[in-house]
Design a protein around this motif. Structure first.
Motif, PDB file in Angstrom:
ATOM      1  N   GLN A 148       0.939  -1.067   0.067  1.00 63.07           N
ATOM      2  CA  GLN A 148       0.071  -0.055  -0.067  1.00 63.07           C
ATOM      3  C   GLN A 148       1.036   1.322  -0.013  1.00 63.07           C
ATOM      4  O   GLN A 148       1.791   1.457   0.821  1.00 63.07           O
ATOM      5  CB  GLN A 148      -0.838  -0.181   1.336  1.00 63.07           C
ATOM      6  CG  GLN A 148      -1.673  -1.100   1.309  1.00 63.07           C
ATOM      7  CD  GLN A 148      -2.899  -1.138   2.285  1.00 63.07           C
ATOM      8  OE1 GLN A 148      -3.570  -0.116   2.403  1.00 63.07           O
ATOM      9  NE2 GLN A 148      -2.994  -2.413   2.808  1.00 63.07           N
ATOM     10  N   TRP A 149       0.520   2.289  -0.886  1.00 67.04           N
ATOM     11  CA  TRP A 149       1.142   3.534  -0.902  1.00 67.04           C
ATOM     12  C   TRP A 149       2.339   3.457  -1.918  1.00 67.04           C
ATOM     13  O   TRP A 149       3.247   4.287  -2.158  1.00 67.04           O
ATOM     14  CB  TRP A 149       1.802   4.189   0.488  1.00 67.04           C
ATOM     15  CG  TRP A 149       0.710   4.602   0.990  1.00 67.04           C
ATOM     16  CD1 TRP A 149      -0.444   3.567   1.816  1.00 67.04           C
ATOM     17  CD2 TRP A 149       0.072   6.036   1.280  1.00 67.04           C
ATOM     18  NE1 TRP A 149      -1.412   4.489   2.382  1.00 67.04           N
ATOM     19  CE2 TRP A 149      -1.409   5.911   2.154  1.00 67.04           C
ATOM     20  CE3 TRP A 149       0.318   7.120   0.719  1.00 67.04           C
ATOM     21  CZ2 TRP A 149      -1.970   6.926   2.430  1.00 67.04           C
ATOM     22  CZ3 TRP A 149      -0.339   8.182   1.097  1.00 67.04           C
ATOM     23  CH2 TRP A 149      -1.356   8.151   2.044  1.00 67.04           C
ATOM     24  N   LEU A 150       2.946   2.135  -2.084  1.00 72.07           N
ATOM     25  CA  LEU A 150       4.184   1.681  -2.820  1.00 72.07           C
ATOM     26  C   LEU A 150       3.750   0.962  -4.000  1.00 72.07           C
ATOM     27  O   LEU A 150       4.580   0.103  -4.263  1.00 72.07           O
ATOM     28  CB  LEU A 150       5.082   1.065  -1.942  1.00 72.07           C
ATOM     29  CG  LEU A 150       5.745   2.044  -0.795  1.00 72.07           C
ATOM     30  CD1 LEU A 150       6.501   1.100   0.215  1.00 72.07           C
ATOM     31  CD2 LEU A 150       6.674   2.781  -1.463  1.00 72.07           C
ATOM     32  N   GLU A 151       2.791   0.941  -4.650  1.00 72.14           N
ATOM     33  CA  GLU A 151       2.161  -0.002  -5.520  1.00 72.14           C
ATOM     34  C   GLU A 151       2.802   0.002  -6.877  1.00 72.14           C
ATOM     35  O   GLU A 151       2.921  -0.901  -7.639  1.00 72.14           O
ATOM     36  CB  GLU A 151       0.762   0.032  -5.829  1.00 72.14           C
ATOM     37  CG  GLU A 151      -0.223  -0.313  -4.716  1.00 72.14           C
ATOM     38  CD  GLU A 151      -0.657   0.626  -3.726  1.00 72.14           C
ATOM     39  OE1 GLU A 151      -0.087   1.728  -3.726  1.00 72.14           O
ATOM     40  OE2 GLU A 151      -1.478   0.505  -3.000  1.00 72.14           O
ATOM     41  N   ILE A 152       3.267   1.401  -7.266  1.00 73.71           N
ATOM     42  CA  ILE A 152       3.952   1.529  -8.527  1.00 73.71           C
ATOM     43  C   ILE A 152       5.378   0.792  -8.753  1.00 73.71           C
ATOM     44  O   ILE A 152       6.032   0.830  -7.721  1.00 73.71           O
ATOM     45  CB  ILE A 152       4.200   3.038  -8.507  1.00 73.71           C
ATOM     46  CG1 ILE A 152       2.838   4.162  -8.659  1.00 73.71           C
ATOM     47  CG2 ILE A 152       5.269   3.327  -9.769  1.00 73.71           C
ATOM     48  CD1 ILE A 152       3.231   5.372  -8.828  1.00 73.71           C
ATOM     49  N   PRO A 153       5.331   0.125  -9.593  1.00 73.47           N
ATOM     50  CA  PRO A 153       6.453  -0.812  -9.564  1.00 73.47           C
ATOM     51  C   PRO A 153       7.677  -0.149  -9.587  1.00 73.47           C
ATOM     52  O   PRO A 153       7.788   0.756 -10.055  1.00 73.47           O
ATOM     53  CB  PRO A 153       6.416  -1.738 -10.912  1.00 73.47           C
ATOM     54  CG  PRO A 153       4.955  -1.515 -11.356  1.00 73.47           C
ATOM     55  CD  PRO A 153       4.350  -0.204 -10.704  1.00 73.47           C
TER      56      PRO A 153
END
Lengths: 554, 198
Positions: free
Chosen positions: A212-217
């Motif tokens: 969560q909050w860090l989904e961007i690969p």
């Protein structure tokens, strides 16, 4: 074991309080070399007591000035003569404003596009919770992806880019020199946009890092880290050229935020290092700090500048702002693990975070008292200044959301509201009530200076304000009540789990309604923004005003 | 305050302290942890299913961390004992979750081991759980006139069955169910108060 924990808890509390007292001691003994003149660094000589509000017409500015002049302290009255239109100070400020135009424009325009897209995604996600068979035919519109696209667009697209745009615009004014290295910031805007766009496409097509909050690969996240780092370049170049003795409080917040964000992001994103529960700990350390050490300092930095500048009045206490800043840095940075209370994480870690969450009351009250006392006695100005209306509301909600956060970290209350929609309402109070409101107000101030053109339809500003305020009030109040009822149902073993789902329904409908009003407000805002950019709308008095007197060409 | 360096260095020290306490120390404490004996590593199919769980964003509504009895009736609901950090050794990315719009799934495989139930539920949650707000996942299934041999047919109550064909599960749906039914952490673990295994 219990003994060790209580010792640890007492120790971390003691160290925190001791650190705070040492700091206050240093302050009172002049070690920080702070003083009232540091708070006046954003004003030219004779400018204290003179309002600045480029977002309104000259007639309203006269009314605004009248309120300010009537409530002015005797201490300042001798000094508040204003400065002449053609003074070298104002010409220098014109040049400073021009030096950051491209960077501010690139960031703010992008942020508004992301705001509109992000709101639509949020609205779809909200609707899906009440109509679960709405848009389920394709994977990329499933709730788990639309919701995540919403979060990433509003955090990294809207909030971060608006915060950066406002920060870059304020820097030359705060340091009284032209922005150096603007092209780095413009390149940063390009990379950042590319990162958010690619990240959102990745998320809706199913490629995600899953945190969560860090989904961007992380492969795409590199663009965000580089973009953020590029924005720090003009900060340091401009700092080296500064023509002020004192660094205004906003500069500390901006500098710290720009140093913190790339570190936070890289530590949290580094692939194949974190594992299992440790990864969950890093996850919430980051997610909490992206608000506390990235968006909060950008928002508070803007509030400290615009409240003081619109009113033409130095902030109430420079020393309070110092305490607010350092206490925020110390306590907020360690509060994140309260998101995992009751989870499979070491107890000592949760204890540290709970203590620091409660200690957050210190910086919050410092900032709250400081900003409130600056506006106190001048609340009538809110009727005339759209900037103040948004920013002061945002500042008040900052105090509220932070006290609410401290309360939620306490185990007895956490037990009730953890895992519920109450947390969603709380997150929106922080990111929307506090941060976005301050950004709206700041953009109303900044854009007339960036484009050297007035807002074409002042009525739309009023509409924007009331739509988002009423919409958000509905959103927050109903979701908070719904969340508590959901928590009560979940804690009652005699009630089936489905009760906690059903009891929420009317409140989720209300959330969609509130979200609809907020989104409508955003569309109006975007329309107004682009009408101004494209120079549509009725002819107005010309270029926006600066300082206490009309600038050239008015 | 007029020194840029004071701010930058101070800011870095604060963040370094936080990183030390909240990242480095837990890393040190947890890195050598061994999995409990009865916890099996995921199979390839379960890992593929786990990827689907991640990409569909199941974690935004389902936690995987039952709370201890002092913090709620999770155990009474059959969600399982309070977990310990060793239970998560094979999890990457972690899926603890902080929202319970739906129930906790840490032991869903023990609570609901039926593959058929899960397939029906994924195709249309409301066909087996009235009142559910979980999205349907019809795109994980195919509607065919005549299922080929070996294809897994999903049984659906009449109002939910599509006209003109039968619903069969894709490999992705089968993998996802393989992952869900593997979620079983009901084995006992020795614990101390810090939540770490001894």
């Amino acid at each position: 074991m219990t003994y060790t924990i209580s010792v640890l808890l007492a120790l971390s509390f003691l160290i925190s309080v001791l650190g705070l007292f040492m700091f206050i001691w240093a302050l009172t003994h002049g070690l920080m070399r702070a003083g009232p003149d540091a708070a006046q660094v954003i004003f030219e000589k004779g400018e204290v007591g003179v309002v600045e509000e480029p977002a309104i017409s000259s007639r309203q500015r006269v009314a605004l000035q009248k309120i300010e002049s009537n409530s002015i302290d005797t201490y300042f009255s001798a000094d508040s003569q204003g400065i002449a239109a053609a003074s070298p100070e104002l010409e220098a400020r014109e040049a400073q404003d021009r030096s950051s135009r491209a960077a501010a424009f690139a960031f703010l325009t992008s942020s508004i596009l992301w705001l509109v897209l992000g709101s639509v995604a949020g609205l779809i996600a909200s609707q899906k919770l009440t109509s679960p068979d709405f848009l389920t035919q394709t994977a990329w519109l499933t709730f788990g992806r639309v919701r995540t696209a919403h979060l990433n667009m509003v955090i990294y697209g809207w909030a971060s880019m608006a915060g950066l745009g406002i920060a870059l615009w304020m820097l030359p004014r705060l340091l009284k020199t032209d922005l150096v290295g603007e092209r780095f910031a413009v390149a940063g805007a390009g990379l950042w946009n590319a990162g958010v766009a690619a990240g959102v496409v990745a998320i809706v097509s199913g490629w995600t890092d899953g945190l969560q909050w860090l989904e961007i690969p992380w492969q795409i996240g590199i663009l965000l880290a580089l973009g953020g780092a590029l924005c720090a370049v003009p900060l340091f170049l401009t700092l080296m050229q500064r023509k002020v003795d004192h660094l205004y409080v906003s500069v500390w917040y901006i500098s710290a935020a720009l140093v913190w964000f790339p570190i936070l992001y890289v530590v949290a994103k580094v692939p194949y290092v974190h594992f299992g529960v440790e990864q969950a700990i890093v996850n919430w350390w980051y997610a909490h700090n992206v608000l506390g050490l990235w968006l909060t300092p950008l928002g508070l930095g803007a509030a400290y500048y615009f409240i003081a500048k619109v009113l033409g009045r130095p902030i109430y206490s420079y020393n309070l702002s110092l305490i607010g800043f350092w206490a925020l840095a110390m306590f907020y940075s360690q509060a994140g693990i309260h998101h995992l209370i009751g989870g499979p994480v070491p107890n000592w870690l949760v204890s540290v975070s709970v203590v620091q969450s409660v200690m957050m009351i210190v910086p919050v009250l410092a900032v709250g008292v400081n900003q409130h006392m600056t506006v106190a006695g001048r609340f009538a100005t809110l009727r005339y200044s759209p900037t103040l209306r948004f920013v002061v509301l945002g500042a008040v909600l900052y105090t509220l959301v932070s006290l609410q956060g401290a309360l939620e970290a306490l185990p007895f209350f956490n037990r009730l509201v953890h895992f519920t929609q109450y947390k969603v309402a709380h997150a929106h109070l922080g990111l929307y009530g506090f941060f976005s409101m301050i950004m709206f107000g700041s953009i109303y101030f900044v854009m007339p200076r960036v484009l050297e053109r007035e807002w074409p339809y002042p009525k739309l500003i009023t509409w924007h304000f009331w739509l988002v305020v009423i919409g958000f009030a509905i959103y927050f109040v109903f979701l908070t009540i719904g969340g508590v009822l959901q928590g009560v149902a979940m804690l009652d073993a005699a009630r089936p789990f489905m009760d906690s789902v059903q009891v929420l329904m009317p409140y989720l409908w209300a959330r969609t309604l509130g979200g609809l009003l907020m989104t409508a407000g955003h569309f109006l805002f975007a329309y107004h923004f682009f009408a101004m950019v494209l120079d549509r709308g009725p002819a107005r008095s010309g270029r926006a005003f600066i300082g206490g007197a009309p600038s050239v060409g008015a | 305050m007029n020194k840029v360096l004071t701010i930058i260095i101070g800011a870095l020290i604060m963040l370094a302290m936080a990183t030390l306490v909240l990242v480095a120390l837990p890393y040190r404490q947890l890195k050598d942890e061994l999995p409990p004996e009865q916890l099996k590593p995921y199979t390839i199919a379960q890992l593929r299913g786990r990827d689907t769980y991640v990409s569909m964003g199941c974690v935004y509504c389902h936690s995987q961390q039952p709370r201890a009895a002092t913090l709620g009736p999770d155990g009474l609901r059959g969600w399982g004992r309070a977990p310990v950090s060793a239970d998560y050794v094979y999890d990457y990315p972690h899926l603890l979750g902080v929202s319970r719009t739906g129930p906790d799934l840490f032991n869903i495989g023990a609570r609901q081991p039926s593959v058929d139930w899960h397939l029906t539920h994924l195709y249309q949650p409301r066909s087996v759980t009235p009142g559910s707000v979980m999205p349907a996942y019809p795109f994980l299934f195919k509607v065919v006139g005549h299922p080929a041999p070996g294809e897994k047919v999903v049984t659906l109550p009449p109002p939910y069955a599509p006209p003109g064909g039968q619903v069969v599960a894709t490999q992705e749906a089968l993998d996802l169910v393989a992952y869900l039914t593997s979620l079983n952490h009901t084995y006992p673990v020795p614990t101390d108060e810090s939540g770490a295994t001894q």
